[in-house]
Each structure stands twice: as C-alpha cells, then as structure tokens.
Write a protein that holds these residues in place. Structure first.
Motif, short mmCIF file in Angstrom:
data_model
loop_
_atom_site.label_atom_id
_atom_site.label_comp_id
_atom_site.label_asym_id
_atom_site.label_seq_id
_atom_site.Cartn_x
_atom_site.Cartn_y
_atom_site.Cartn_z
N ASN A 106 0.82 -0.98 -0.32
CA ASN A 106 0.39 -0.05 0.38
C ASN A 106 1.02 1.20 0.28
N HIS A 107 1.82 1.21 0.53
CA HIS A 107 3.16 2.31 0.96
C HIS A 107 3.50 2.31 -0.57
N TYR A 108 3.47 1.54 -1.00
CA TYR A 108 4.56 1.71 -2.46
C TYR A 108 3.53 1.86 -3.26
N SER A 109 2.14 1.33 -3.31
CA SER A 109 1.60 1.57 -4.51
C SER A 109 2.04 1.11 -5.69
N ASP A 110 2.91 -0.70 -5.31
CA ASP A 110 3.21 -1.56 -6.41
C ASP A 110 3.51 -3.01 -5.65
N MET A 111 3.39 -4.00 -6.32
CA MET A 111 4.14 -5.48 -6.52
C MET A 111 5.13 -5.16 -5.43
N GLN A 112 5.31 -5.72 -4.36
CA GLN A 112 6.93 -5.62 -3.71
C GLN A 112 7.32 -6.28 -3.65
N ASP A 113 8.68 -6.72 -3.41
CA ASP A 113 9.63 -8.13 -3.86
C ASP A 113 10.47 -8.24 -2.28
N LEU A 114 10.17 -8.71 -1.41
CA LEU A 114 10.71 -8.46 0.37
C LEU A 114 11.91 -9.84 0.20
N GLU A 115 12.44 -8.99 1.12
CA GLU A 115 13.72 -10.58 2.27
C GLU A 115 13.92 -10.00 3.68
N PHE A 116 13.19 -11.37 4.53
CA PHE A 116 12.67 -11.85 5.51
C PHE A 116 13.95 -12.22 5.94
N THR A 117 14.03 -12.15 8.01
CA THR A 117 15.17 -12.98 8.16
C THR A 117 14.29 -13.13 9.44
N ILE A 118 14.46 -14.25 10.32
CA ILE A 118 13.42 -14.80 11.50
C ILE A 118 14.87 -14.95 12.56
N GLN A 119 15.24 -14.40 13.53
CA GLN A 119 16.76 -14.84 14.14
C GLN A 119 15.64 -15.29 15.99
N GLU A 120 15.66 -16.81 15.75
CA GLU A 120 14.58 -17.01 16.81
C GLU A 120 13.85 -16.81 17.25
N GLY A 121 12.66 -16.85 16.12
CA GLY A 121 11.86 -16.43 15.88
C GLY A 121 11.42 -14.46 16.08
N LYS A 122 12.26 -14.31 16.19
CA LYS A 122 12.25 -12.35 15.94
C LYS A 122 12.04 -12.36 14.48
N PHE A 123 10.87 -11.48 13.47
CA PHE A 123 11.15 -10.88 12.50
C PHE A 123 11.84 -9.69 12.16
N TYR A 124 12.57 -9.53 10.83
CA TYR A 124 13.04 -8.67 10.76
C TYR A 124 13.14 -8.12 8.90
N MET A 125 12.48 -6.41 8.50
CA MET A 125 12.98 -6.51 7.60
C MET A 125 14.32 -7.12 6.51
N LEU A 126 14.50 -7.18 5.77
CA LEU A 126 16.38 -6.58 4.95
C LEU A 126 16.13 -5.70 4.03
N GLN A 127 14.74 -6.24 2.98
CA GLN A 127 15.00 -5.41 2.06
C GLN A 127 13.40 -5.29 1.58
N THR A 128 13.39 -3.71 0.68
CA THR A 128 11.89 -4.30 -0.04
C THR A 128 12.15 -3.50 -1.28
#
Ligand code: PEP
Ligand code: MG
Length: 868
Positions: A307-329
């Motif tokens: 919604n923010h970018y008004s375009d389809m996003q390609d995301l990279e994420f990582t979960i470290q010991e149950g905690k969620f992080y966004m690495l790229q959009t």
C-alpha cells in the motif's frame, strides 16, 4: 563537502539516486517503523569520487562512517570487533536501478579468530559461529581477494565425503571449525574488522565495473555514470537454529499477477541459501503453520509495504530466534502477464491511475503476450517436472554451459540451457537461450528471476534431473536419458519438460492486456501503423491494433515464385515493346495483391512504396539458376549473363535504386500506379474504403519528385478515367537521404506526407553499409565508440537532427504535411519517445511490434519514469 554517509533514519524512498534503490528502501522501511536491522549507506557520488581518484576512497570517508558505525553499535547493542558482544555486518551494493545478483555482497563482516571464539559466549551456539566464519572467509576471498569460490566448494565436498556428511545441516561446530582452518590455508585475509570494512567498501565500488555488471547495464540501458551506493547493515541471522529462518516473498504472485501473497522460506538458513537455490525452499504457507505469530507480522508488513509503495513488492526477511526482521523491499520483477494484471488490478483497486498503469509495463512484458506457448492440446510425454518459473514454451538443443549456449546458438540454432543452478556468470548464455532448465532453486532463484526479467521461458527446481556435465548427459528420476544437443521442449507455464519439439500455439492475449492497450490508445498522440505487404501480415497487424500500413514494400510482392520470372524477363527485355509486354502481365499480379491488401485494410491508409531495390537483386545469383531461367524465359544464358554483368554495381546500396528506377523506367512506375489505383477502385466497388498513399523512395531533390509525380498522376488519371470513379489518394516521399532532409523546404510544396526511412537515413548519415555493419559494430560498441547500434536505436544527435530540420523547414513552407517513420526504429520504444517529441504523426513497425509501439507511444505522451 557533501555528506557521504547516511544513517537509515536519514533518508527516504525518494533518495534512490543518492542512496541507491536498496539504501533508499531500507531508509524508508526504517522510518515506517518496520523492524530493520540498523545501518548506514555510503552515497553513489562517493562511488564516482572513488573512480575519479583512481580507485581510492575519499580521504575523510573513514571518519564519516566511523561516526555512523558508533551510532549503529549503540542502537543495536553490540560492538564492531568486540569479542564479548560482537556485531557483524553485511556490506552490499545498491545502485539507483535494480541490478539483481549483478553486484557483490559480503556477509558476516567483522568475523575473525577472536570473534569466532567469543561469539558462542553470546549466542551459546558454537556451530553457528564457525558456520558464519567459514561463509565469511569464502565470500571475502571471492569478492575482495578474487579467489575462485570453487576451491572452497571442493574442499568442503571432500571434507564431507571423508567424514560421512551429506548436507550442510549434518555439519557440527567442530566440522565447521575444521573447515575454517582449511579455508584459512587457502587465503590470507585481514583479521582486523576495520580493514575488512574498508576493503569490502572498495570491492563493492569495484564490482560496478565487473564484466557481468557491464553486460547487465548494457542489456538494460543503465548509464555507467550513476554508480552504486554501499549499504552497511548490522547482521541478523536466519541460521541460528530451528526457530530461525530466511525467506523471500512477493506481495502478489510474480508469475501470474494474482493478488495472493506469495513466498518461500527455509528454516535455519541464511538469506543467500534461499536465493542461491542450494536447498529448494518451502512455500510460505508452511511458515504460517510453523510460526504463526511471525507469519502474521510478515503478512501485515507486506500489506503495508504494498500500500505504501502502490506496487507489488519483492521482500527479503529473516527470523532470528523467533524475531522477525525486514531486510529488503523493492518493486518486484514480474512476468509480462503478471505486470499487466497487477497494473490493471491496481487501477480497479484505486491504488494507481490508468496513466501510472501504462508506465508500469515494459516492451518485454508486452511481448510475452505475443510469444508462443506449448499447445495445450498437443500430446505431451512429460519426462520431468519442475517449478514454472518463467512462462512460455521453448524448444531447443540441450547445452550445459553458457559458453556452449553462445557457441551453438551462433548460427541461429535454438538452445535450451540446462544447469544445476545458474549464477550471474551465466548471463551471456541465458541471453541467447530459448529456455532455461535448472535442477535446483526455487521461484526466486537466480535462474527464475533473471529469466522472468528477460522474458525467457524457464523451469527451476527440477530435482528429478540428475545432470552429468562431464558426460553431457541428463538422467531423470524415471531413468529417461537425454544428451547434449538432443532436442527438448520446456513449458515454463506448467514446469513440464518433454523430449522433442512439441507444437506451440501463437501467443494469446488477455482481457487485462486488451484493457491496458485501450488505455494506451486513449493516452497516445502518435498513431501506429505496420510495415506489411501480405494480406495475412496486414490482418495480423490490424488485429494487433495497427491503424494503417506505413510501408508496403512492393518489391517483396515481385519476389513471389509465380511472378519472379516475369519480373526477370521484364528486366532482361531487349526493347521497349518486349518490356511493355511483361509489364502488362505484372500489372495483373500487382493489382490483385494490392486489392487484397486494401480489403484487409478497409477504412485505413495504406502507404505503397514504388519499387526500391537495385534491379540486379531480382536476377539469379548462381550459374545453375541462370541456366534454368534461360530455359524458362526463352533467352540465352549468355545474354542473361551479360545483362547481369551490366546491371551489377560496385556499391548497390548507393547505386541504381529507389526513385532512380522511376526516372529511367517510367513505364514500371506507371504500371505500379495504375495497378494500385485500379485495385483501390475495385476494392471500393466491392464496398471497401481504400486510402492509397503512393510513396516515392530515396529522393534527393524536388525535381525527382516533380518528374515522378507527373508519371504517378498520369497513371492515376488513366485508372480513374477507365473506371470513371474518383477515389482519395495521397502522394508523398520517403526521407532517406541527408540531402532530402536538408532540402525539405523545397520538397514540401510537392508532397502530402514525408515518411522517414531511417534505415537508409542512418546508413547514409554514418556512411555505414547496412549490409556490412555487423562486422564492425560489435567492436564499436565494445570500445564505446557508439553507445548503441544506430540501426536499432535511432541516433538522436545526427539522424534525429536531420529529421527535426526536415520537419521544421518543411512546415515553414507548407502546413498539413503528415510525418511518419517506417525504418526499423519505428518499433523501438526509445526511438518512439523521440518521434513523439519531434512531432511525428505516426510510427510504422513490424506487425508483432504494434502493441509495443502503442504502449511506448502512450508512455511517451504520459511521461514519467519508465519501469526498469
Ligand atoms: C528505410 O530505409 O528506412 C526503409 C524503411 O526502407 P528499406 O528498409 O526498405 O530500405
Ligand atoms: Mg530505404
């Protein structure tokens, strides 16, 4: 002094040029309050400074990033190089336009002997420490020290074999420690984290000019001068155990465009494991089952980002010991079908407007609606199945390396590149392949992403294949074998692999595609015509939206088998009477062909060009054909040989061709015109609305036009008089010589339209023979003497200047002249943009290019940034 280092909270998505796409998006996500590991970005102008200083970092840069580093340490609660509480970093490139997999990345930077010892005290996980360390050594060696990664792979394989291990997950802490010791024998790398960081930054800048980055830039028209930013970001780890993991996701399906969250992830794996395709990832639905809370956070995040970018996003994420992080959009790469569906859906959803939707579609996207698919009704014996990574059907001979692909494809043989996985080093092979098939890798692996970007059919993750590169052989799980140079067919839309050549259907349209094209028509000013001679081609062009024929090359009609001998006999005639006899016979063919064309192009203009090529092109080119012709047309072989000798030219491209033929053989021109007009009259009598436009090629001055117009008008009057009917017609000229362009003011009163024949105009402006340019243009491109092949993309400086001059001067003399272009450039989007800017009325291109031209013409009118 301009600021060179930006913390993640100091930039925004609008800073792409300064911070690169990746850096700008990391800043944007940080300011949106998303869980982004903190870091900083070194700007793209710093990259330019680096190159200008002879590959040296600016003097104060280190001080600047050290200050930023302190703030990152504070925020992340650790220390760069602190053995008690170490922070490790990723160092990545990020250019203002996306170049996936093209640039170098270093992970786990800051790792050394002391930290590998200390890290387990913090993490309680010695296996992780040494696994990270060995990854770091290999990457640093590869990217910074230029040591070939295969040595490391080989050492790892032999260690695993010797110790009875198969998978990376079988390796314990002491195994990775042993591997680290082995790797340290292979390379000498700096233990000091600050030195590692400096060298890594330099390596990222240098990677801007690696051969693979240069090839990618050339393919995508990315300017060399923009440079790359460097993102330095605190690491989080997906390979921390079973409550950790890494994944990639798309906010919509990148293959079909369906509005469904789509992604893949791997438990206990670093991000690069997912992208490299070393293990085949799990679908994102598995994450929902295994870590529902994390999934919820990911799901909400992806919605927010789209919604923010008004375009389809390609995301990279990582979960470290149950905690969620966004690495790229970033804006996600997509197939043509997906691009069009997403653009149209987003307009329906009110996220973007129609003009923006048009700007979201590239020529490659459009082409995917126009290219073949495996016929759904054809019998298919599927020998293996993989992931449908990039749609379309492809058949070709099997090759196993990029170099082999280039070699075999050199003579036009279609090839399918079969690899275990692909890497950026394989680009040159992928570029020439009809299809790509890989054993490993998911929908987001290198092979999948790159093939989708190129619009090349691809199947990835086809793990039923066992590939033996050395033997040039593939065995499927069911024991079917195929070998190097065997023919196979891929269905990139279903993931099926088949032996042999399976029939393919013509590309099909979709409702969304038609909707988008209708918007293109609404917002474009340039009309789009097609270059076509046959009724079938004209019908195709019309179906694809052509608004007329911009160039009917009449000579193509005379090359047909049933009339070439008449044409030859006419050329070889000994006297005027004999010639007239043949011309009278040719008249009937010409008239029938033209009538069929006018019928198909009912209501639309058809520009018919008078005969253009040198006459000797029609004569036989070898002795055997010459003897055969002699028998058929009742002439001696000797006399034909002699005529051919007389007609032969030293430089036919600049010889007796174009309107020069009309000057010397007015009877041919008169026949053509009478046939064209009689055909139009007959078509009109049958209820059609023909709009013939007669075009005089290759003129140099107005005297030629006047003389030929007299002949044309005589022919027109005769045809109309015979039938006692008058129909509308136009007479115009091609603008193909620099002299015609420079003298356009004098041509203007004599014509109703001017169509730029930019093939010849380019040839004559450059003095590059169209037929011989292939020999030297690759070297010219490589040595950067020219930026682009001027026969592909219009040279705006010189050829474009001639065009502008011609338009301005002719307009100053006469209003109402219509301007068009019918050289190859009429189908090139960048050239189309230029044609729009200089005020042409229409472009004309090959029939299959028409939809591309319609969209490009709309984009030119709407303006804004084109998609990458
Ligand atoms: C041209 O020269 O641009 C043109 C369209 O004519 P041809 O390619 O037939 O010479
Ligand atoms: Mg020409």
């Amino acid at each position: 002094m301009a600021k060179r280092v930006y913390l993640f909270n100091e930039g925004s998505k609008d800073d792409r040029d300064l911070l690169g796409g990746k850096g700008a998006n990391l800043c944007e996500m940080t300011s949106m309050g998303l869980p982004v590991p903190y870091g900083f970005v070194i700007t793209t102008p710093t990259c330019r400074e680096f190159f200008e200083a002879g590959n040296k970092l600016p003097r104060h840069l280190q001080t600047e990033y050290n200050v930023a580093m302190k703030l990152v340490e504070e925020k992340m609660g650790g220390g760069f190089g602190d053995p008690e509480n170490p922070l490790l970093f990723s160092v990545r490139s990020g250019a203002p336009v996306s170049m996936p997999g093209m640039m170098n990345t270093i992970l786990n930077l800051g790792m050394n002997d002391v930290i590998a010892e200390g890290l387990p005290r913090k993490t309680n996980n010695p296996r992780f420490a040494y696994d990270s360390y060995r990854r770091f050594i290999q990457m640093f060696a590869d990217v910074v020290l230029g040591v070939d990664g295969h040595q490391f792979e080989a050492e790892l394989d032999s260690y695993k074999q010797a110790h009875g291990k198969t998978l990376d997950t079988d390796m314990e802490a002491e195994d990775w420690k042993a591997i680290v010791d082995i790797y340290k024998e292979l390379v000498n790398f700096p233990q000091e984290p600050a030195v590692q960081l400096r060298q890594a930054i330099e390596a990222v800048f240098l990677s801007w000019n690696t051969p693979r980055a240069i090839v990618y830039r050339e393919m995508h028209n990315i300017p060399e001068t923009i440079g790359t930013a460097v993102c330095v970001q605190a690491m989080v780890f997906g390979n921390f155990g079973d409550t950790s993991g890494s994944g990639v996701a798309f906010t919509r399906n990148p293959s079909t465009g369906e509005n469904e969250f789509f992604g893949e992830f791997l438990v206990n794996a670093a991000g690069e494991d997912v992208v490299a395709g070393i293990r085949t990832p799990e679908p994102i639905s598995k994450l929902e089952q295994e870590m529902p809370a994390v999934y919820k956070e990911l799901f909400e995040t992806q919605q927010r980002l789209e919604n923010h970018y008004s375009d389809m996003q390609d995301l990279e994420f990582t979960i470290q010991e149950g905690k969620f992080y966004m690495l790229q959009t970033r804006s996600g790469k997509r197939t043509g079908r997906a691009a069009v569906k997403i653009a149209v859906d987003m307009v329906t959803e009110g996220q973007i407007d129609e003009k923006e939707a048009l700007m979201r579609v590239t020529p490659e996207h459009v082409e995917s609606f126009l290219h073949p698919m495996v016929d759904p009704n054809a019998k298919r014996d599927v020998i293996a199945s993989g992931l449908p990574a990039s749609p379309g059907g492809a058949t070709g001979k099997v090759v196993f390396s990029a170099d082999e692909a280039v070699e075999v494809a050199a003579d036009g043989t279609p090839v399918v590149l079969v690899r275990r996985e692909t890497t950026p080093e394989d680009i040159h092979g992928m570029k020439v392949a009809q299809g790509i098939l890989t054993e490993l890798g998911g929908m987001t692996s290198h092979a999948a992403v790159v093939a989708r970007g190129m619009g090349v059919c691809a199947i990835t993750g086809c793990d039923a294949l066992s590939i033996d590169y050395a033997k040039g052989m593939v065995t499927t799980a069911d024991g079917v074998v195929f070998n190097r140079l065997d023919t196979i067919t891929l269905d990139g839309s279903t993931g099926d692999v088949m032996l042999g050549d399976i029939p393919k259907t013509e590309a099909s349209s979709s409702d969304d595609f038609q909707t988008l094209l209708s918007w293109a028509d609404k917002y474009r000013r340039l009309k789009v015509r097609a270059n076509a001679e046959t009724p079938a081609d004209a019908a195709k062009a019309r179906e694809l939206g052509a608004e007329g024929i911009g160039l009917c090359r009449t000579e193509h009609m005379f090359f047909e088998a049933d009339r070439i001998d008449l044409m030859r006999a006419m050329i070889l005639s000994d006297n005027k009477d004999e010639r007239q006899g043949y011309i009278d016979q040719l008249y009937h063919f010409q008239k029938a062909d033209m009538k069929a064309l006018f019928e198909v192009m009912h209501d639309l203009p058809v520009t018919v060009r008078l005969l253009d090529p040198p006459l000797h092109e029609f004569l036989p080119h070898n002795e055997e054909d010459l003897q055969a012709l002699a028998g058929r047309i009742n002439k001696s072989a000797d006399s034909i040989r002699e005529s051919a000798r007389q007609l032969a030219e030293v430089n036919p491209m600049l010889g007796f061709r174009g309107c020069r033929l009309s000057i010397l053989y007015p009877e041919i021109t008169q026949m053509q015109v009478e046939a064209i007009i009689a055909a139009a009259i007959e078509a009109a009598e049958d209820g059609h609305n023909p709009y013939p436009e007669i075009m005089i090629p290759l003129v140099i001055n107005v005297r030629e036009i006047r003389l030929i117009t007299e002949i044309i008008e005589r022919g027109i009057l005769k045809a109309m008089h015979e039938k006692q009917i008058s129909i509308p017609y136009k007479i115009g000229t091609m603008m193909e010589t620099p002299r015609a362009c420079l003298g356009a003011k004098r041509l203007a009163p004599a014509v109703e339209f001017m169509s730029f024949g930019t093939n010849d105009l380019t040839q004559m402006t450059y003095g590059f023979s169209r037929d011989d340019v292939g020999k030297f243009i690759p070297a010219y491109l490589e040595k950067k003497i020219v930026d682009k092949d001027p026969f592909v993309s219009l040279d705006q400086r010189a050829v474009g200047r001639l065009m502008k001059t011609a338009i301005k001067d002719s307009k100053s003399r006469k209003k109402g002249i219509k301007y068009g272009i019918c050289g190859e450039h009429g189908g090139d989007p960048v050239s189309i943009q230029f044609c729009h800017e200089i005020g042409l009325d229409y472009v004309s291109c090959s029939p299959f290019r028409v939809p591309v031209a319609r969209i490009a013409a709309a984009q030119a009118n709407v303006g804004g940034d084109l998609p990458e």
